[in-house]
Design an enzyme around this catalytic site. Structure first.
Site, PDB file in Angstrom:
ATOM      1  CB  CYS A   1       3.012  -0.497  -4.593  1.00 51.82           C
ATOM      2  SG  CYS A   1       2.493   0.884  -3.571  1.00 51.82           S
TER       3      CYS A   1
ATOM      4  CG  HIS B   1       0.154  -4.452  -4.126  1.00 51.24           C
ATOM      5  ND1 HIS B   1       0.243  -3.076  -4.173  1.00 51.24           N
ATOM      6  CD2 HIS B   1      -0.946  -4.785  -4.865  1.00 51.24           C
ATOM      7  CE1 HIS B   1      -0.752  -2.597  -4.892  1.00 51.24           C
ATOM      8  NE2 HIS B   1      -1.480  -3.614  -5.321  1.00 51.24           N
TER       9      HIS B   1
END
Length: 588
Positions: free
Chosen positions: A86, A147
């Site tokens: 990610c 994130h």
């Protein structure tokens, strides 16, 4: 001969001028169709495999809205993420640069940001497409997963926050959805921390017991202070292990609106509805345009939070249910554009941040995605299954409907593409690895701008591909591959993801060579005996890798220690730490 050379030169100049004029005319038509610069809607799934979507070959999971987007627009079949996990993939997407250039990688196994309360994150000197478009008058919004870090030195400096990287509006998770956000059978952090804390508590308890026995038998001199301190530390470790699950939920699983926490911890069953409401509100507020909206879905990452309406609908269990719910969300968002009369003036893009997770399984249940015919999955820096993702674009009246493009493209290409569409300039003070997709999408270019693409795992180069235009071949070499286990498996079962380095990866010299144009599954490695141009291809890619490495500059690695360990003073808290709790989303 001289006359012939002048004629060829004239023809090439004429051809270049004609193509340029046609492209300018097409872009002018784009502007007139939309009334001005287009709105831009970017949709990104989390951990979705390319084989999970109907238009990419899945006939058992229902994705009618994503399939409809592809039917009305065009599909990229060789769309490549810059990383197979990610944090680095999303950093590359926003900046148009390999994550190694911004330091959004690690060298020690910490593949993504581990906590919200860490100091690592997307550096403030990086330029995102949101920052450029904001300067050009776009309303910019991010709804969903971030994130990419939050704070640097205090719990409210917000140096890595979306609002510090060009977004006017943010609503969502500053961290990431993860298995520990809800008590269930798979854990990403809790189980490991509990084990370590229990070991520590046992060690300290044994030490306290040994010291106490020594004192009572007079084998150890001195005061009882050391015994008492050891017992207290053992009790603290034990108590922390008992509450660590709740601590993780409060520390990482919360929602923010701009710089204010609205829900800590999240009420997971209503998050989807809140996100859709926020999308609708943003579009309505900014429908006079132009706007850039990045919807970063929390689906389909574990723990696969799915509302009751979609549970049990898919033959693929909870994972399939979660995909079908996300597809419904895509439909709701597209309906919002229709309702506001914005469909024809909005470029819509759909993708995933990387491939599906093969190791996400427990017992007989598979909680990760399917990557179709492609080998490998999430966390595997070189194999196609970890980096080849859906790529769908729709712009009615501008992009040809139903077209399929097989050229190598990258998520990094979104950066120069949307910057150019928004009237901005691609920065010249840094290397931009993405290439403008517009000529390829509009049909004015036969090939993408990528002759070579590099495939990293953390800071280590695992593979590279070469599009040999004059032969129509796409070659790929693997310098490093993970060792699958158990033997004969197609993933690293028993671990979260495959490693990038160490004794569980294999180094190849000469590298493994595949011709993706004939063998997209990477099933048959070529040799000098089976491929006459083996050595020439390997040498050409090796030269490209050397040229690429000369463009790299050393930067601090944001995912290495100490940037990637939890720091209590950086922990966002909507109360007096550690009593972090609030619910500002509840109905009055």
């Amino acid at each position: 001969m001289l006359h012939l050379e002048h004629s060829c030169l004239f023809f090439r100049s004429w051809l270049a001028l004609t193509v340029g004029v046609l492209l300018d005319l097409k872009l002018s038509a784009c502007s007139s169709l939309s009334g001005s610069r287009p709105n831009i809607l970017l949709l990104m799934a989390d951990d979705l495999g390319i084989g999970d979507v109907g238009c990419y070959g899945n006939n058992t999971i229902r994705t009618p809205n994503i399939d409809g987007l592809a039917a009305d627009g065009l599909m990229l079949t060789q769309h490549i993420a810059a990383a197979s996990v990610c944090t680095p993939s999303r950093a590359a997407f926003l900046t148009g640069r390999y994550p190694l250039r911004s330091g959004m990688v690690s060298s020690n196994g910490y593949r993504v940001l581990q906590w919200t309360g860490v100091s690592g994150g997307l550096p403030p000197n990086e330029t995102t497409f949101a920052k450029i478009l904001k300067d050009k008058g776009y309303a910019t919004g991010l709804i969903g997963k971030w994130h990419l870090g939050l704070n640097c030195e205090s719990s409210n400096d917000y140096c890595h926050h979306p609002l510090s990287h060009g977004f006017d509006h943010f609503y969502g998770m500053p961290f990431s959805m993860m298995g520990d956000c809800e008590p269930w059978e798979m854990s990403e952090k809790r189980a490991g921390l509990e084990h370590k804390l229990n070991v520590c508590s046992h060690v300290m308890a044994l030490a306290a017991f040994t010291l106490a026995v020594g004192k009572l038998t007079r084998l150890i001199a001195g005061s009882w202070t050391l015994v008492i301190c050891s017992a207290i530390v053992a009790l603290l470790f034990f108590t922390t292990s008992y509450f660590v699950g709740a601590l993780i939920v409060h520390a990482d699983c919360f929602l923010m609106r701009n710089q204010s926490i609205t829900e800590q911890p999240m009420c997971l069953q209503r998050t989807m509805a809140l996100m859709l409401k926020e999308v609708s509100s943003f579009v309505q507020r900014n429908k006079q345009g132009p706007f850039l909206l990045f919807v970063s879905f929390l689906h389909v990452h574990t723990p696969l939070i799915t509302t009751e309406n979609f549970r049990g609908r898919s033959p693929h269990g909870l994972y399939g249910d979660n995909i079908e719910e996300m597809d419904w969300m895509v439909g709701q968002i597209l309906d919002t554009l229709d309702t506001e009369g914005l469909t024809n003036s909005t470029l819509v893009y759909f993708t995933s941040d990387h491939g599906g997770s093969l190791e996400a399984q427990f017992g007989n249940n598979q909680y990760g995605g399917w990557n179709g015919i492609y080998k490998g999955g999430k966390g595997m820096g070189g194999w196609e299954g970890g980096i080849r993702v859906p790529g769908i674009l729709r712009w009615p009246g501008v992009l040809p409907a139903g077209r399929v493009i097989h050229e190598p493209t990258s998520l990094m290409d979104v950066f120069p593409t949307v910057v150019q569409l928004g009237g901005g300039q691609v920065p010249h003070d840094r290397v931009i690895d993405g290439r403008d997709l517009l000529p390829l999408l509009l049909g004015t270019a036969q090939h993408s701008g990528h002759e070579f693409l590099m495939h990293y795992c953390e800071s280590f180069l695992h593979a590279a591909r070469w599009q040999q235009w004059n032969r129509g071949a796409v070659w790929k070499v693997h310098y490093v591959t993970p060792m699958f286990h158990p033997d004969g498996a197609g993933a690293c079962y028993g671990s979260g993801v495959c490693p990038c380095s160490g004794d569980k990866v294999a180094h190849h010299d000469p590298p493994l060579l595949f011709d993706l144009s004939r063998d997209p599954s990477e099933a048959h490695a070529l040799t000098p005996d089976t491929e006459s141009s083996f050595h020439q291809v390997v040498e050409r890619i090796t030269k490209a890798v050397e040229d690429h490495r000369r463009t790299l500059s050393p930067v601090p690695l944001q995912l290495d220690m100490p940037n990637n360990i939890w720091k209590p003073w950086l922990q966002p808290c909507c109360g007096r730490f550690p009593l972090c709790w609030c619910d500002r989303e509840a109905d009055p």
